[in-house]
Design a protein around this motif. Sequence first.
Motif, PDB file in Angstrom:
ATOM      1  N   TRP A  43     -20.361 -22.161 -59.364  1.00  0.00           N
ATOM      2  CA  TRP A  43     -20.155 -20.803 -59.502  1.00  0.00           C
ATOM      3  C   TRP A  43     -18.859 -20.425 -60.361  1.00  0.00           C
ATOM      4  CZ3 TRP A  43     -15.447 -18.534 -58.129  1.00  0.00           C
ATOM      5  CH2 TRP A  43     -14.674 -19.318 -57.375  1.00  0.00           C
ATOM      6  N   GLU A  89     -20.151 -20.502 -64.080  1.00  0.00           N
ATOM      7  CA  GLU A  89     -21.256 -19.117 -64.313  1.00  0.00           C
ATOM      8  C   GLU A  89     -20.225 -17.905 -64.451  1.00  0.00           C
ATOM      9  OE1 GLU A  89     -23.567 -19.277 -60.796  1.00  0.00           O
ATOM     10  OE2 GLU A  89     -24.838 -20.763 -61.633  1.00  0.00           O
ATOM     11  N   GLN A 146     -16.410 -13.928 -57.399  1.00  0.00           N
ATOM     12  CA  GLN A 146     -17.896 -14.107 -57.186  1.00  0.00           C
ATOM     13  C   GLN A 146     -18.676 -12.531 -57.319  1.00  0.00           C
ATOM     14  OE1 GLN A 146     -18.632 -16.420 -54.201  1.00  0.00           O
ATOM     15  NE2 GLN A 146     -18.233 -18.391 -55.120  1.00  0.00           N
ATOM     16  N   ARG A 168     -28.202 -16.388 -55.337  1.00  0.00           N
ATOM     17  CA  ARG A 168     -26.956 -16.329 -55.827  1.00  0.00           C
ATOM     18  C   ARG A 168     -26.780 -17.134 -56.987  1.00  0.00           C
ATOM     19  NH1 ARG A 168     -21.921 -14.555 -55.005  1.00  0.00           N
ATOM     20  NH2 ARG A 168     -22.376 -13.732 -52.988  1.00  0.00           N
ATOM     21  N   LYS A 169     -27.319 -18.501 -56.950  1.00  0.00           N
ATOM     22  CA  LYS A 169     -27.434 -19.584 -58.109  1.00  0.00           C
ATOM     23  C   LYS A 169     -28.715 -19.025 -58.814  1.00  0.00           C
ATOM     24  CE  LYS A 169     -24.623 -23.217 -55.699  1.00  0.00           C
ATOM     25  NZ  LYS A 169     -24.677 -24.541 -55.420  1.00  0.00           N
TER      26      LYS A 169
END
Length: 688
Positions: A215, A218, A295, A638-639
């Motif tokens: 995360w 990203e 996030q 989410r990913k």
Amino acid sequence: MRKVTARQRQIIWLLLGVNEEITAAEIAEGTGVSVRTVHREMEDIEQTLADFGLDLIRKSGKGIQLSGPEDGLAELRLFLRQEKPAEYSGEERKVYELCSLLEAEEPVKLFTLAHWLKVTVATVSYDLDELEPWVRKFNLQLVRRRGYGVEITGSEIDKRRAIGRLAAEHLDLSDLVGHAPQMASSPVFRILLLTVGKNNLLDVENTLWDMEWQWTAELPEIVYMEMLLGLAVTTRRIAIGKGIESGGDTGYPRMSDHRNIAGAEQFVQRLGPALEEDIPRVEILYIAGLFDRAQDSFSAGGIAYGDIELMETVYKLTESVIRRTGLPFQSDRSLREGLLEHMEPAFKRLREGTRIRNPLLGPIRKDYDYLFQIVRAAVEDLQLELEIPDEEIAFLVMHFGASIERLNQLKRSVRAILVCASGLSSSRLLATRLAKEMPQIEILGNISWYEAARLPEVDYDLIISTIDLPLDKERYIKISPLLTGDEIEKLLSYIQNITLRERESIPKSETDRTGREVSALDRLKSYKGILDETVSLLERFRFYPLDNAGIPLDATISAMLDFLKGSGVIGDADILLERLLERERMSSQVIPDTGLALFHTRSSHIHMSSLTLYRLKQPVVLEGNTEVRVILLMLAPRKLSKESLEVLSEISAMLLNSELVKLLEERTESEIRGYLSSELLHFFENKM
């Protein structure tokens, strides 16, 4: 006659000492400050020069030159020799005062601040009057009492927020991550760097990188830097005994799955030895909150590059510029994506009251004045509830300027990576300038400074950066996004004398064949990812009529999610319901001037991307008392791969097309799928 600071005096002497143009970058190098600082000082310097009948002449691609009668120049030299410089500018004094008060153990006497700054007590008192509104923005209080002194009171969380904002307003990225901060020569900025935890920042960043979390890789660079700065400030505050009190509020609400507490514990366990500090439990929860916020600010809420409201803003802005120029900006997907990615965080900073800094404002107004006026007029047409400063207009101009100069790709011979402090706007402008002036350079992409510091050298021939990097000087070249004539020569010399010579020492098969094979394979994988996501998403697309008569919005959304149970798309529907309702409360989901809304979210409770359409028997009322009868629900894990995100973003952008809106409101599932298939095929063909 006005006072001049020591730095202004140094810059003026440098201008007096040359007989031709000198660039802002050369002035920065000669005075030991950043280019941003040079541009910031120029306004005061110009006013000082005007007192002597002198001007600053700016020539595009060449630089700045002092101009005026010889007697004026002689008078200026005499003034500089006789005038005792002011130690600090008003802005520098305020930075020093804030840092001192935020770090002080007890109230500080006005006399003490005046002594440190070599000014009168009255001057310090006036500075504090001006600082008081700024301090209040962070729920802090500037306390002043006779015989007591002055201090800043409030929660530790709010003090950390204030320090982060102070860094954002006064420090360049180079100051934070470069080996030798540009501003380290100034006592004021030395104390600011100390206050924000510069000494620990790279230790913190290395630890963060070593966690190898997907995360963090990203995150957009601006979000990554905000989180990193928050972590550095935290370590500094702990080190000086300014930790959060046990049992106190950590400043961030916990999500239901407490997803980052375990990660924060692991991070602190690795970081502790490097800092030689014990980090208490309450700080671990605070760090977990920093991770949560990073996030959530980037991915939890949405799928597209921005909200529908922001997409509409970009669409109207682009249309307005098209009307004024006649240029086909609507066909440039890179422009649209760049504007969306830039404007979302930029508008957020403006709403928060953060000052926008753009060190290239002067050169852009000089070199792109016609386009600057057009973009300014187009922004005014939008009638936004925000005051958009010239610095932000200049960033938008860089996006449109890059689009204007974008040329067909030519065969290249040198592979280059770009690192730009100002994000997509400056990187796109620099990339197109390079394409125009030096077509032998192939731009592989724009990456962050922390990725550049770790990129294997076999992956590129050259790093071109607009900021100082935590790398050996031989591994990159620093230039400005505007790429002046001098910089073109400097870059050519660097390529010929360093890049190509180094590459000659590597077997040709390794540099050419392997590089081409890897590049081609990566592109094929990317194409496959786009096609796979497109096909699977269209195959799963479904339309459902929904009888929601007599039930509220939350029950309506719950009923929508019920259709997806058992499909393998979603897990915990209750958590997704909370997320979708939270998104609706945060910003409008309604497509402007329609009865259609896009509800969208990303979550670890979503297992695969999904697109479903619902036509309601009874309209629901959303933000602005808008009645909506049709809801498009877009869900994603989410990913999410870059290719999947591109496809979903493209579908979001299509919703601004009235033809698709009409299909969603009236036509059949197969007709809608056919239209989406045709448009996404066109999108894919343009990628090749």
